[in-house]
Design a protein around this motif. Structure first.
Motif, short mmCIF file in Angstrom:
data_model
loop_
_atom_site.label_atom_id
_atom_site.label_comp_id
_atom_site.label_asym_id
_atom_site.label_seq_id
_atom_site.Cartn_x
_atom_site.Cartn_y
_atom_site.Cartn_z
N SER A 285 0.84 -1.21 0.00
CA SER A 285 0.00 0.00 0.00
C SER A 285 0.87 1.25 0.00
CB SER A 285 -0.92 0.01 1.22
OG SER A 285 -1.79 -1.10 1.19
N HIS A 286 1.98 1.19 0.78
CA HIS A 286 2.91 2.32 0.82
C HIS A 286 3.55 2.52 -0.55
CE1 HIS A 286 5.96 5.07 2.30
NE2 HIS A 286 6.89 4.30 1.75
N ILE A 287 3.92 1.43 -1.20
CA ILE A 287 4.54 1.51 -2.54
C ILE A 287 3.56 2.15 -3.53
CG2 ILE A 287 5.40 0.14 -4.47
CD1 ILE A 287 6.46 -1.87 -2.38
N LEU A 288 2.28 1.75 -3.46
CA LEU A 288 1.29 2.31 -4.39
C LEU A 288 1.15 3.82 -4.22
CD1 LEU A 288 -0.78 1.58 -6.61
CD2 LEU A 288 -2.50 1.44 -4.79
N SER A 289 1.39 4.31 -3.00
CA SER A 289 1.23 5.76 -2.77
C SER A 289 2.25 6.57 -3.56
CB SER A 289 1.36 6.07 -1.28
OG SER A 289 2.69 5.89 -0.83
N TYR A 290 3.32 5.94 -4.05
CA TYR A 290 4.31 6.65 -4.86
C TYR A 290 3.75 7.08 -6.22
CZ TYR A 290 8.30 6.20 -1.76
OH TYR A 290 9.16 6.33 -0.70
N ARG A 291 2.56 6.58 -6.58
CA ARG A 291 1.96 7.01 -7.85
C ARG A 291 1.72 8.51 -7.86
NH1 ARG A 291 -2.08 5.41 -4.53
NH2 ARG A 291 -4.09 6.51 -4.62
#
Length: 480
Positions: A285-291
């Motif tokens: 979920s944290h990685i997806l926030s980099y979008r």
């Protein structure tokens, strides 16, 4: 009106049946004729009749061979065999081919009418059964999706024991045992054109859902309205390959679209046990926030997020870059960001700005930029910008920690108002859906897709909204 096709090599008999039987009075439409099976077969394939009437003895291809082919290709087509041969062997073969009726020539008008009325009842009964099974299957899929969301919450919340997770999975008939697990989180944001959701994005999502639910190595869940997560399971040496195949399929399908939607995929790091999934989900979920920081990068990984090159659009290695303060980054976050992403998002921006935030003037600029970006975006979403501004604390450039707190508070208030407005729109949509259901629930053709078309959203989106707002699935409500 049911369609009937006639195959008869004797022209007088063919003409007598075609012109002498009151087809429409019996519920049938005469849709074609042929003099032998060879000529009839391509016509039958095109017409797809509900009833085939065929002579048993014909040149080139006899009636029994035609029946074999039609029964294989069109199993729902009923068949009447006409024969001038009172021969048990023919009757026995007809029975083996599940022929509906075997009529001996000469066939009287009344005999044919009686046979047609009998078969009409049988065809309509079979159709009702097929419709019931299709509707039952749709309802079961809807129920399973809702139940699987509950299972996913148990697996990723960290509050349930492994025994509870396995017990819930067993109730749903889901096999969880594996040597390793990984999560891939993907988000496809349908485009809205002239107030209407893009049909192509909805179709794309349906294709992706269909792909994953038919492969036992993947389990598909929907943790929220905006995203899907694929749980990948398998032996350790297969896990990485299956993860790559999963991501590649999503990428290829999105890029194949003539007008690709906005899409992102975040790849987790595998774990060896079920109890590791809460950590894995938090990470992905944290990685997806980099979008929000890399809007042009569609496939996001932990390595990409952590590397300096991944911050290319926002890095400060060679001095302050104007792209780091692009208001569109904040505006896009207000549009699509989640509340639990806010602090990570602000921390990442400030980290990439480096020593620039030591300047009081620059901090003041960032505070104003955050406020105005949020205000403009909220106005475009139908929110009241004055309500947003009136609830903000007075800003002061202060020290860097105060800048962080201010930006977090601005985004948190903006997203709270955005979600409230979105929820209001959702409730309006649900009220429209409920009115339509209340007016049409007795119609046997009513379905989730029909209601979704009525309220102008995709069926997947309506399903998720309905479950959240009503506390039950569409099917459960319809059943009540």
């Amino acid at each position: 009106m049911l369609k009937v096709f006639l195959v008869e090599d004797e022209s007088l008999i063919c003409q007598g049946l075609r012109d002498g039987v009151p087809w429409e009075d019996c519920g049938f439409e005469f849709s074609g004729e042929a003099s032998d099976g060879e000529m009839a077969l391509p016509l039958i394939r095109r017409v797809r009749p509900d009833l085939l009437i065929t002579d048993i003895k014909m040149p080139f291809m006899d009636g029994l061979e035609l029946c074999r082919l039609v029964s294989k290709e069109l199993p729902d087509t009923k068949i009447i065999i006409l024969s001038g041969y009172d021969d048990f062997q023919y009757a026995r073969q007809a029975i083996e081919l599940h022929v509906s009726q075997y009529l001996l020539k000469p066939v009287t008008k009344n005999t044919m009418i009686e046979a047609l009325r009998s078969l009409r009842t049988e065809i309509e009964r079979d159709r009702d059964q097929r419709d019931f099974l299709q509707r039952f299957n749709r309802e079961m899929q809807e129920y399973e999706k809702y139940s699987q969301r509950r299972l996913f919450e148990l697996m990723t919340s960290g509050t349930a024991s492994v025994a509870e997770i396995y017990e819930k999975a067993a109730e749903l008939g889901i096999e969880l045992d594996a040597a390793g697990y990984n999560l891939v989180l993907f988000m496809i944001q349908p485009q809205v054109v002239a107030g209407e959701y893009s049909d192509s994005a909805a179709r794309l999502l349906d294709e992706l859902v269909d792909y994953f639910i038919h492969r036992p190595e993947y389990l598909l869940f929907r943790p929220n309205l905006m995203s899907y997560v694929v749980l990948i399971k398998g032996e350790e040496h297969l896990l990485e390959e299956r993860t790559k195949l999963c991501v590649e399929y999503i990428r290829s399908r999105c890029e194949e679209e003539s007008a690709p939607p906005q899409w992102y995929v975040a790849i987790g790091q595998g774990v060896s046990r079920i109890s590791g999934l809460p950590r894995c989900f938090s990470q992905v979920s944290h990685i997806l926030s980099y979008r929000h920081l890399m809007p042009n990068t569609h496939i996001l990984t932990s390595e990409l997020a952590e590397s300096q090159s991944a911050r290319g659009e926002l890095n400060a290695l060679s001095g302050l870059d104007a792209s780091m303060t692009d208001p569109m980054i904040l505006r896009n976050f207000v549009k699509t960001g989640l509340d639990d992403e806010i602090e990570d998002f602000v921390d990442e921006i400030l980290h990439n700005l480096g020593t620039a935030v030591d300047s009081m003037m620059f901090r003041q600029y960032l505070m104003l930029s955050a406020r105005f970006s949020a205000e403009i975006t909220l106005k475009s979403l139908g929110c009241d910008p004055e309500e947003f501004v009136s609830g903000l604390e007075p800003f002061s450039p202060g020290e860097p920690p105060e800048l962080r707190d201010y930006m977090v508070n601005v985004l948190r208030r903006a997203i709270s108002l955005r979600d409230r407005e979105s929820q209001s729109q959702c409730r309006t949509m649900i009220r429209r859906a409920l009115r339509y259901i209340d007016a049409n629930f007795a119609d046997e053709s009513i379905s989730l897709n029909a209601v979704a078309r009525e309220v102008n959203v995709s069926a997947n989106y309506l399903s998720a909204i309905f479950s959240r707002e009503m506390g039950m699935t569409f099917v459960e409500y319809l059943t009540q």
